[in-house]
Design a protein around this motif. Structure first.
Motif, PDB file in Angstrom:
ATOM      1  N   ALA A 139       0.844  -1.199   0.000  1.00 17.80           N
ATOM      2  CA  ALA A 139       0.000   0.000   0.000  1.00 17.80           C
ATOM      3  C   ALA A 139       0.880   1.251   0.000  1.00 17.80           C
ATOM      4  O   ALA A 139       1.994   1.246   0.543  1.00 17.80           O
ATOM      5  N   ARG A 140       0.384   2.281  -0.625  1.00 18.84           N
ATOM      6  CA  ARG A 140       1.060   3.584  -0.621  1.00 18.84           C
ATOM      7  C   ARG A 140       0.521   4.376   0.564  1.00 18.84           C
ATOM      8  O   ARG A 140      -0.687   4.584   0.677  1.00 18.84           O
ATOM      9  N   ILE A 141       1.426   4.807   1.444  1.00 23.05           N
ATOM     10  CA  ILE A 141       1.048   5.569   2.629  1.00 23.05           C
ATOM     11  C   ILE A 141       1.609   6.977   2.470  1.00 23.05           C
ATOM     12  O   ILE A 141       2.827   7.156   2.362  1.00 23.05           O
ATOM     13  N   ARG A 142       0.715   7.971   2.452  1.00 19.39           N
ATOM     14  CA  ARG A 142       1.139   9.371   2.319  1.00 19.39           C
ATOM     15  C   ARG A 142       0.558  10.181   3.473  1.00 19.39           C
ATOM     16  O   ARG A 142      -0.650  10.170   3.696  1.00 19.39           O
ATOM     17  N   ILE A 143       1.454  10.858   4.179  1.00 23.02           N
ATOM     18  CA  ILE A 143       1.065  11.658   5.333  1.00 23.02           C
ATOM     19  C   ILE A 143       1.519  13.092   5.093  1.00 23.02           C
ATOM     20  O   ILE A 143       2.706  13.338   4.847  1.00 23.02           O
ATOM     21  N   LEU A 144       0.574  14.004   5.141  1.00 28.09           N
ATOM     22  CA  LEU A 144       0.848  15.433   4.975  1.00 28.09           C
ATOM     23  C   LEU A 144       0.580  16.146   6.290  1.00 28.09           C
ATOM     24  O   LEU A 144      -0.568  16.200   6.752  1.00 28.09           O
ATOM     25  N   LEU A 145       1.633  16.668   6.903  1.00 24.74           N
ATOM     26  CA  LEU A 145       1.509  17.443   8.136  1.00 24.74           C
ATOM     27  C   LEU A 145       1.765  18.905   7.821  1.00 24.74           C
ATOM     28  O   LEU A 145       2.476  19.229   6.879  1.00 24.74           O
ATOM     29  N   GLY A 146       1.210  19.774   8.633  1.00 24.83           N
ATOM     30  CA  GLY A 146       1.420  21.204   8.435  1.00 24.83           C
ATOM     31  C   GLY A 146       2.871  21.594   8.636  1.00 24.83           C
ATOM     32  O   GLY A 146       3.599  20.976   9.417  1.00 24.83           O
ATOM     33  N   ASP A 147       3.283  22.628   7.934  1.00 26.82           N
ATOM     34  CA  ASP A 147       4.604  23.227   8.130  1.00 26.82           C
ATOM     35  C   ASP A 147       4.509  24.119   9.358  1.00 26.82           C
ATOM     36  O   ASP A 147       3.823  25.130   9.346  1.00 26.82           O
ATOM     37  N   ARG A 200       9.415   6.931   8.553  1.00 26.33           N
ATOM     38  CA  ARG A 200      10.169   7.542   7.448  1.00 26.33           C
ATOM     39  C   ARG A 200      11.156   6.581   6.799  1.00 26.33           C
ATOM     40  O   ARG A 200      11.532   6.772   5.654  1.00 26.33           O
ATOM     41  N   SER A 201      11.537   5.557   7.512  1.00 26.81           N
ATOM     42  CA  SER A 201      12.484   4.587   6.947  1.00 26.81           C
ATOM     43  C   SER A 201      11.774   3.386   6.316  1.00 26.81           C
ATOM     44  O   SER A 201      12.430   2.481   5.813  1.00 26.81           O
ATOM     45  N   VAL A 202      10.454   3.391   6.313  1.00 28.08           N
ATOM     46  CA  VAL A 202       9.679   2.280   5.758  1.00 28.08           C
ATOM     47  C   VAL A 202       9.386   2.560   4.283  1.00 28.08           C
ATOM     48  O   VAL A 202       8.839   3.603   3.937  1.00 28.08           O
ATOM     49  N   ALA A 203       9.772   1.627   3.417  1.00 27.38           N
ATOM     50  CA  ALA A 203       9.482   1.768   1.986  1.00 27.38           C
ATOM     51  C   ALA A 203       7.975   1.834   1.785  1.00 27.38           C
ATOM     52  O   ALA A 203       7.224   1.068   2.395  1.00 27.38           O
ATOM     53  N   GLY A 204       7.555   2.758   0.943  1.00 30.50           N
ATOM     54  CA  GLY A 204       6.126   2.916   0.669  1.00 30.50           C
ATOM     55  C   GLY A 204       5.449   3.961   1.524  1.00 30.50           C
ATOM     56  O   GLY A 204       4.268   4.239   1.332  1.00 30.50           O
ATOM     57  N   VAL A 205       6.180   4.529   2.491  1.00 29.51           N
ATOM     58  CA  VAL A 205       5.635   5.578   3.350  1.00 29.51           C
ATOM     59  C   VAL A 205       6.330   6.883   3.022  1.00 29.51           C
ATOM     60  O   VAL A 205       7.566   6.938   2.971  1.00 29.51           O
ATOM     61  N   GLU A 206       5.555   7.919   2.791  1.00 28.65           N
ATOM     62  CA  GLU A 206       6.098   9.256   2.567  1.00 28.65           C
ATOM     63  C   GLU A 206       5.434  10.221   3.540  1.00 28.65           C
ATOM     64  O   GLU A 206       4.211  10.200   3.698  1.00 28.65           O
ATOM     65  N   VAL A 207       6.249  11.047   4.178  1.00 28.73           N
ATOM     66  CA  VAL A 207       5.750  12.081   5.079  1.00 28.73           C
ATOM     67  C   VAL A 207       6.221  13.414   4.531  1.00 28.73           C
ATOM     68  O   VAL A 207       7.425  13.609   4.312  1.00 28.73           O
ATOM     69  N   LYS A 208       5.275  14.308   4.293  1.00 31.69           N
ATOM     70  CA  LYS A 208       5.604  15.627   3.759  1.00 31.69           C
ATOM     71  C   LYS A 208       4.986  16.719   4.608  1.00 31.69           C
ATOM     72  O   LYS A 208       4.069  16.476   5.397  1.00 31.69           O
ATOM     73  N   SER A 209       5.504  17.941   4.415  1.00 30.15           N
ATOM     74  CA  SER A 209       4.967  19.138   5.071  1.00 30.15           C
ATOM     75  C   SER A 209       4.294  20.020   4.031  1.00 30.15           C
ATOM     76  O   SER A 209       4.772  20.130   2.907  1.00 30.15           O
ATOM     77  N   HIS A 210       3.214  20.659   4.448  1.00 33.47           N
ATOM     78  CA  HIS A 210       2.527  21.590   3.549  1.00 33.47           C
ATOM     79  C   HIS A 210       2.273  22.896   4.299  1.00 33.47           C
ATOM     80  O   HIS A 210       2.177  22.921   5.520  1.00 33.47           O
ATOM     81  N   SER A 211       2.202  23.958   3.532  1.00 30.49           N
ATOM     82  CA  SER A 211       1.966  25.274   4.135  1.00 30.49           C
ATOM     83  C   SER A 211       0.669  25.893   3.619  1.00 30.49           C
ATOM     84  O   SER A 211       0.505  27.099   3.651  1.00 30.49           O
ATOM     85  N   THR A 212      -0.251  25.049   3.163  1.00 30.27           N
ATOM     86  CA  THR A 212      -1.516  25.542   2.632  1.00 30.27           C
ATOM     87  C   THR A 212      -2.466  25.938   3.747  1.00 30.27           C
ATOM     88  O   THR A 212      -2.329  25.493   4.887  1.00 30.27           O
ATOM     89  N   VAL A 213      -3.433  26.765   3.400  1.00 30.79           N
ATOM     90  CA  VAL A 213      -4.560  26.993   4.297  1.00 30.79           C
ATOM     91  C   VAL A 213      -5.347  25.692   4.277  1.00 30.79           C
ATOM     92  O   VAL A 213      -5.751  25.225   3.216  1.00 30.79           O
ATOM     93  N   LEU A 214      -5.530  25.088   5.420  1.00 39.24           N
ATOM     94  CA  LEU A 214      -6.185  23.787   5.479  1.00 39.24           C
ATOM     95  C   LEU A 214      -7.682  23.968   5.683  1.00 39.24           C
ATOM     96  O   LEU A 214      -8.151  24.229   6.779  1.00 39.24           O
ATOM     97  N   GLU A 241       1.165  17.726  -4.237  1.00 38.86           N
ATOM     98  CA  GLU A 241       2.070  18.237  -5.270  1.00 38.86           C
ATOM     99  C   GLU A 241       2.781  19.518  -4.832  1.00 38.86           C
ATOM    100  O   GLU A 241       3.892  19.788  -5.282  1.00 38.86           O
ATOM    101  N   SER A 242       2.167  20.300  -3.956  1.00 38.39           N
ATOM    102  CA  SER A 242       2.777  21.558  -3.519  1.00 38.39           C
ATOM    103  C   SER A 242       3.593  21.399  -2.235  1.00 38.39           C
ATOM    104  O   SER A 242       4.160  22.367  -1.736  1.00 38.39           O
ATOM    105  N   SER A 243       3.664  20.187  -1.700  1.00 36.38           N
ATOM    106  CA  SER A 243       4.341  19.967  -0.421  1.00 36.38           C
ATOM    107  C   SER A 243       5.809  19.601  -0.633  1.00 36.38           C
ATOM    108  O   SER A 243       6.272  19.432  -1.751  1.00 36.38           O
ATOM    109  N   ARG A 244       6.511  19.479   0.483  1.00 33.37           N
ATOM    110  CA  ARG A 244       7.921  19.112   0.430  1.00 33.37           C
ATOM    111  C   ARG A 244       8.180  18.030   1.479  1.00 33.37           C
ATOM    112  O   ARG A 244       7.421  17.909   2.449  1.00 33.37           O
TER     113      ARG A 244
END
Length: 172
Positions: A55-63, A98-112, A163-166
């Protein structure tokens, strides 16, 4: 829409668990903090197992340093730095993944405008309400249908923020 809840806190605990258990392709989390997730003692293991099974795991946390996060913290009446501190906690919680293949954690600065929790073809969307913390705002359980609908609208929003996160480094 499968179900509407007057608050995120009214979403049954067993629904969160069922959605996570049944997800086989994708789990996506878009939040500033998602503090309630850190209270699930087995969440990291479950997400890691999902990723190891493909499974693809994507986590977006606020900046934590973004103006949007600072503004939200002020608007909720909890102090300018409170959400930033909570983001530090969330980053520390998710760090082992963060060290698990298939998991991505990114930061975003959008108005949520909404927190989004996606599990394959179902999701919980938590629209935010000015002056209220996320648990006090409503939540919607959505399911993807054959035609374009609410699920697709929120899935598109998740993708735009992704797409706008890092990549998230988080603070130690």
């Amino acid at each position: 829409m499968v179900q509407f809840y007057p608050t995120r806190g009214a979403v049954p605990h067993n629904l969160w668990d069922r959605l996570l258990d049944e997800a086989t392709e994708e789990v996506g989390i878009l939040v500033y903090v998602g503090m309630f997730l850190t209270e699930k003692p087995d969440l990291l293991d479950r997400l890691g197992q999902k990723a190891n099974a493909g499974a693809r795991i994507r986590i977006l946390l606020g900046d934590r340093d973004s103006s949007a996060v600072k503004q939200r913290s002020i608007e909720e009446g909890i102090g300018r730095e409170t959400i930033s501190a909570k983001i530090d906690h969330a980053n520390a919680f998710f760090r082992p993944l963060r060290s698990v293949a298939g998991v991505e954690v990114k930061s975003h600065s959008t108005v949520l405008y909404n927190s989004i929790y996606r599990f394959d073809r179902e999701m919980i969307v938590n629209p935010h309400v000015y002056g209220k913390t996320a648990p006090m705002a409503p939540a919607m359980h959505l399911r993807k249908t054959a035609t374009y609908g609410l699920f697709d609208t929120y899935a598109g929003s998740f993708e735009a923020v992704w797409e706008s996160s890092r990549p998230s480094e988080g603070r130690l």
